[in-house]
Design a protein around this motif. Structure first.
Motif, PDB file in Angstrom:
ATOM      1  N   VAL A   1       4.227  22.481   0.852  1.00 41.23           N
ATOM      2  CA  VAL A   1       5.442  22.993   1.479  1.00 41.23           C
ATOM      3  C   VAL A   1       6.508  21.937   1.273  1.00 41.23           C
ATOM      4  O   VAL A   1       6.202  20.777   0.952  1.00 41.23           O
ATOM      5  N   PRO A   2       7.788  22.266   1.428  1.00 37.33           N
ATOM      6  CA  PRO A   2       8.833  21.249   1.251  1.00 37.33           C
ATOM      7  C   PRO A   2       8.575  20.022   2.120  1.00 37.33           C
ATOM      8  O   PRO A   2       8.345  20.127   3.329  1.00 37.33           O
ATOM      9  N   GLY A   3       8.544  18.860   1.471  1.00 44.18           N
ATOM     10  CA  GLY A   3       8.345  17.605   2.192  1.00 44.18           C
ATOM     11  C   GLY A   3       6.896  17.165   2.306  1.00 44.18           C
ATOM     12  O   GLY A   3       6.628  16.044   2.737  1.00 44.18           O
TER      13      GLY A   3
ATOM     14  N   HIS B   1       3.950  13.018   3.724  1.00 38.58           N
ATOM     15  CA  HIS B   1       4.854  13.945   4.407  1.00 38.58           C
ATOM     16  C   HIS B   1       6.145  13.216   4.747  1.00 38.58           C
ATOM     17  O   HIS B   1       6.125  12.113   5.311  1.00 38.58           O
ATOM     18  N   GLN B   2       7.256  13.833   4.400  1.00 38.99           N
ATOM     19  CA  GLN B   2       8.569  13.284   4.734  1.00 38.99           C
ATOM     20  C   GLN B   2       8.988  13.841   6.084  1.00 38.99           C
ATOM     21  O   GLN B   2       9.379  15.005   6.215  1.00 38.99           O
ATOM     22  N   LEU B   3       8.891  12.979   7.108  1.00 43.09           N
ATOM     23  CA  LEU B   3       9.198  13.401   8.469  1.00 43.09           C
ATOM     24  C   LEU B   3      10.676  13.681   8.646  1.00 43.09           C
ATOM     25  O   LEU B   3      11.084  14.688   9.249  1.00 43.09           O
TER      26      LEU B   3
ATOM     27  N   THR C   1       8.842   8.449   5.906  1.00 48.18           N
ATOM     28  CA  THR C   1       7.757   9.072   5.143  1.00 48.18           C
ATOM     29  C   THR C   1       6.440   8.454   5.583  1.00 48.18           C
ATOM     30  O   THR C   1       6.347   7.232   5.783  1.00 48.18           O
ATOM     31  N   VAL C   2       5.423   9.290   5.752  1.00 54.33           N
ATOM     32  CA  VAL C   2       4.088   8.807   6.100  1.00 54.33           C
ATOM     33  C   VAL C   2       3.098   9.293   5.048  1.00 54.33           C
ATOM     34  O   VAL C   2       3.318  10.318   4.391  1.00 54.33           O
ATOM     35  N   ALA C   3       1.991   8.557   4.896  1.00 56.32           N
ATOM     36  CA  ALA C   3       0.983   8.909   3.895  1.00 56.32           C
ATOM     37  C   ALA C   3      -0.395   8.499   4.390  1.00 56.32           C
ATOM     38  O   ALA C   3      -0.537   7.543   5.162  1.00 56.32           O
ATOM     39  N   ALA C   4      -1.405   9.224   3.916  1.00 54.28           N
ATOM     40  CA  ALA C   4      -2.796   8.900   4.233  1.00 54.28           C
ATOM     41  C   ALA C   4      -3.674   9.240   3.042  1.00 54.28           C
ATOM     42  O   ALA C   4      -3.510  10.303   2.425  1.00 54.28           O
TER      43      ALA C   4
ATOM     44  N   GLN D   1     -28.880  -6.598  -5.274  1.00 56.27           N
ATOM     45  CA  GLN D   1     -27.611  -6.405  -4.593  1.00 56.27           C
ATOM     46  C   GLN D   1     -27.635  -5.150  -3.709  1.00 56.27           C
ATOM     47  O   GLN D   1     -27.258  -5.190  -2.556  1.00 56.27           O
ATOM     48  N   ASN D   2     -28.050  -4.018  -4.275  1.00 54.10           N
ATOM     49  CA  ASN D   2     -28.240  -2.783  -3.487  1.00 54.10           C
ATOM     50  C   ASN D   2     -27.018  -2.427  -2.641  1.00 54.10           C
ATOM     51  O   ASN D   2     -27.114  -2.156  -1.435  1.00 54.10           O
ATOM     52  N   TYR D   3     -25.832  -2.409  -3.264  1.00 51.57           N
ATOM     53  CA  TYR D   3     -24.623  -2.033  -2.551  1.00 51.57           C
ATOM     54  C   TYR D   3     -24.711  -0.594  -2.042  1.00 51.57           C
ATOM     55  O   TYR D   3     -25.405   0.246  -2.616  1.00 51.57           O
ATOM     56  N   LYS D   4     -23.984  -0.333  -0.980  1.00 57.28           N
ATOM     57  CA  LYS D   4     -23.868   1.016  -0.427  1.00 57.28           C
ATOM     58  C   LYS D   4     -22.566   1.647  -0.895  1.00 57.28           C
ATOM     59  O   LYS D   4     -21.587   0.948  -1.193  1.00 57.28           O
ATOM     60  N   ASN D   5     -22.544   2.975  -0.956  1.00 54.73           N
ATOM     61  CA  ASN D   5     -21.279   3.654  -1.219  1.00 54.73           C
ATOM     62  C   ASN D   5     -20.306   3.373  -0.083  1.00 54.73           C
ATOM     63  O   ASN D   5     -20.700   3.173   1.065  1.00 54.73           O
ATOM     64  N   GLN D   6     -19.037   3.385  -0.397  1.00 55.05           N
ATOM     65  CA  GLN D   6     -18.010   2.924   0.540  1.00 55.05           C
ATOM     66  C   GLN D   6     -16.976   4.013   0.782  1.00 55.05           C
ATOM     67  O   GLN D   6     -16.545   4.690  -0.156  1.00 55.05           O
ATOM     68  N   THR D   7     -16.597   4.182   2.047  1.00 58.86           N
ATOM     69  CA  THR D   7     -15.519   5.100   2.411  1.00 58.86           C
ATOM     70  C   THR D   7     -14.346   4.286   2.921  1.00 58.86           C
ATOM     71  O   THR D   7     -14.515   3.372   3.733  1.00 58.86           O
ATOM     72  N   ILE D   8     -13.135   4.620   2.440  1.00 54.28           N
ATOM     73  CA  ILE D   8     -11.939   3.855   2.767  1.00 54.28           C
ATOM     74  C   ILE D   8     -10.866   4.795   3.300  1.00 54.28           C
ATOM     75  O   ILE D   8     -10.584   5.831   2.690  1.00 54.28           O
ATOM     76  N   LEU D   9     -10.275   4.435   4.424  1.00 53.43           N
ATOM     77  CA  LEU D   9      -9.133   5.155   4.982  1.00 53.43           C
ATOM     78  C   LEU D   9      -7.903   4.274   4.847  1.00 53.43           C
ATOM     79  O   LEU D   9      -7.890   3.128   5.305  1.00 53.43           O
ATOM     80  N   ALA D  10      -6.853   4.814   4.216  1.00 48.97           N
ATOM     81  CA  ALA D  10      -5.595   4.087   4.053  1.00 48.97           C
ATOM     82  C   ALA D  10      -4.475   4.872   4.722  1.00 48.97           C
ATOM     83  O   ALA D  10      -4.359   6.087   4.530  1.00 48.97           O
ATOM     84  N   LEU D  11      -3.660   4.179   5.511  1.00 49.88           N
ATOM     85  CA  LEU D  11      -2.528   4.789   6.204  1.00 49.88           C
ATOM     86  C   LEU D  11      -1.271   3.989   5.891  1.00 49.88           C
ATOM     87  O   LEU D  11      -1.306   2.750   5.862  1.00 49.88           O
ATOM     88  N   GLY D  12      -0.141   4.686   5.675  1.00 51.25           N
ATOM     89  CA  GLY D  12       1.086   3.983   5.374  1.00 51.25           C
ATOM     90  C   GLY D  12       2.314   4.718   5.866  1.00 51.25           C
ATOM     91  O   GLY D  12       2.289   5.940   6.073  1.00 51.25           O
ATOM     92  N   ALA D  13       3.390   3.979   6.047  1.00 48.71           N
ATOM     93  CA  ALA D  13       4.665   4.561   6.464  1.00 48.71           C
ATOM     94  C   ALA D  13       5.794   3.796   5.786  1.00 48.71           C
ATOM     95  O   ALA D  13       5.677   2.592   5.525  1.00 48.71           O
ATOM     96  N   ALA D  14       6.895   4.525   5.488  1.00 48.73           N
ATOM     97  CA  ALA D  14       8.072   3.916   4.881  1.00 48.73           C
ATOM     98  C   ALA D  14       9.318   4.365   5.636  1.00 48.73           C
ATOM     99  O   ALA D  14       9.413   5.525   6.057  1.00 48.73           O
TER     100      ALA D  14
END
Length: 459
Positions: A255-257, A312-314, A319-322, A354-367
């Motif tokens: 949708v717009p924005g 999303h452009q508030l 502007t916010v992003a995730a 080493q046996n690394y585990k899969n990784q989940t990452i949450l990123a949040l940002g605002a401008a």
């Protein structure tokens, strides 16, 4: 056209020659975002225009830029604070600048994009990530079984350089698709001492093989073994290799924005890293017995990664992003596979778990656009832990999982601006008391600060 070819050539050559080291980030061996715009917003980049660096996350975002041409030049600057403590004796050692091998860490960011009708094309040279530690020769990490002070280094430096060739196509006003083919180079320096108990644990679990095994096992009063595959120079690695990867992505304005994005980066296909090395056996009776030869680090790959995001452009100013990312370390980092061939004959193969585990990452940002000249940004990045404490190495402490970020853009003129970002990795502690990756129980404490500065020229 000649100017464009010259710019592309400079970007690639600069990327190849600037092999300066740098350290881990939230995403294990990867930086927490590419380019100052993304980094300042917590690394978000899947569903918004972050400039030419967007080709490193979602190449479809290149279609979001209004610029016909864009040139980006920049530097990553990384400082780390890594400490290892022997939990039995209370001794500790900090990673520091003991030689030409290590920090402060500086890495290049260079990219050029061009818009041709509905197509956007880009090429760049980015430090994808790496690690760096330097504990010197005199700490408890350089002490073999039985208390022998070996005077041998414990250190590491991994650099992964990514050179993407990207294209994006604007299908409609609301939909863009993109892809990249990436040339990858990685180089590794490593000095690692294993005590006799660690060597015995590896042998007992079937992780050591080769014709040198009975030779090493027959050394009287064996106290340890030390691998050195290091070039003690700023612009060299003990072992290195080339390979490739790629990614594809999509951006859709729902949708717009509001924009939605998704991307997928393929697991790397990099050749075995090869070079010269010295294997030194430490004997309580005979002293140090060095063997020179060739070494391979086999199948050391960067993982596949899936990303989804929304921006999303508030308002006209906000502007916010995730983004949410899933990094498939489990498939890429099970063992560090070492193969040594002595110049005088004989070989040894070692699997370091080493046996690394899969990784989940949450990123949040605002401008926030304060004025035509100033834009301010901030973000947060939180990840699950990929490393397992029972396989932690002091020389591979890729442990931070939380970052706070901020930054700004300053518009100099209609054609140019400066972007800046700073991110702080909050202190993380991890313990390991298990053979074979440590002899005494250790606690590793790691925090770091990253800064990125970019100059962007649009024409």
């Amino acid at each position: 056209m000649n100017v464009q070819k010259h710019i592309i050539g400079v970007a690639v050559v600069c990327g190849l020659v600037t092999h300066t080291p740098f350290s881990m980030a939230t995403d294990v061996f990867h930086f927490e975002g590419y380019g100052a715009v993304s980094r300042a917003m917590g690394g978000t980049a899947v569903a918004q225009d972050v400039g030419a660096a967007g080709m490193m996350t979602n190449p479809a975002t290149l279609s979001l830029s209004p610029d016909v041409h864009q040139l980006m030049l920049g530097l990553d600057i990384v400082t780390t604070d890594i400490n290892v403590r022997d939990r039995n004796t209370g001794e500790s050692v900090s990673s520091d600048d003991h030689s030409n091998n290590r920090g402060p860490y500086i890495a290049p960011e260079l990219a050029y994009t061009q818009r041709v009708g509905q197509w956007s094309f880009g090429v760049g040279a980015f430090a994808k990530g790496g690690l760096g530690t330097e504990y010197g020769k005199n700490s408890f990490l350089s002490r073999a079984t039985g208390g022998a002070n070996t005077g041998l280094d414990n250190s590491s430096r991994l650099l992964v350089l990514d050179i993407p060739f990207a294209a994006s196509y604007q299908v409609t006003d609301d939909l863009s698709i993109g892809a990249s083919l990436d040339a990858l180079w990685q180089g590794l320096n490593l000095d690692l001492l294993l005590g006799a108990d660690q060597v015995g644990s590896l042998i007992g679990s079937g992780r050591v093989s080769g014709s040198l095994l009975p030779v090493i096992g027959g050394i009287p009063e064996l106290q340890g073994a030390h691998f050195s595959l290091t070039k003690n120079k700023p612009l060299a690695s003990g072992v290195d290799a080339w390979g490739y990867s790629g990614r594809f992505g999509i951006v859709y304005q729902a949708v717009p924005g509001t924009k939605l994005g998704a991307s997928y980066t393929f697991k790397s296909q990099i050749s075995d890293m090869e070079g010269d090395a010295t294997l030194t056996a430490i004997s309580g009776e005979l002293g140090q017995i060095p063997l020179s030869g060739k070494i391979k680090i086999k199948d050391f790959q960067m993982p596949a990664k899936a990303d989804i995001g929304i921006s999303h452009q508030l308002t006209s100013a906000w502007t916010v992003a995730a983004d949410i990312s899933r990094v498939f370390w489990k498939d890429a980092m099970k063992d560090i596979k070492v193969s040594f061939q002595a110049n005088g004959g004989g070989n040894m193969n070692i699997l370091l778990p080493q046996n690394y585990k899969n990784q989940t990452i949450l990123a949040l940002g605002a401008a926030y656009v304060l004025s035509p000249k100033w834009t301010f940004r901030a973000g947060l990045r939180i990840a699950s832990e990929a490393l397992r404490s029972e396989t932690l190495f002091a020389v591979i402490p890729a442990t931070p999982t939380k970052h706070a970020t901020f930054g700004f853009s300053y518009t100099i003129s209609k054609e140019s601006r400066v972007d800046f970002a700073y991110s702080h990795a909050f202190e993380k502690k991890m313990n390991n008391e298990n053979l074979p990756n440590t002899s005494d129980p250790i606690q590793v404490t790691h925090s770091q600060d990253n800064a990125v500065i970019n100059y962007v020229y649009r024409f």
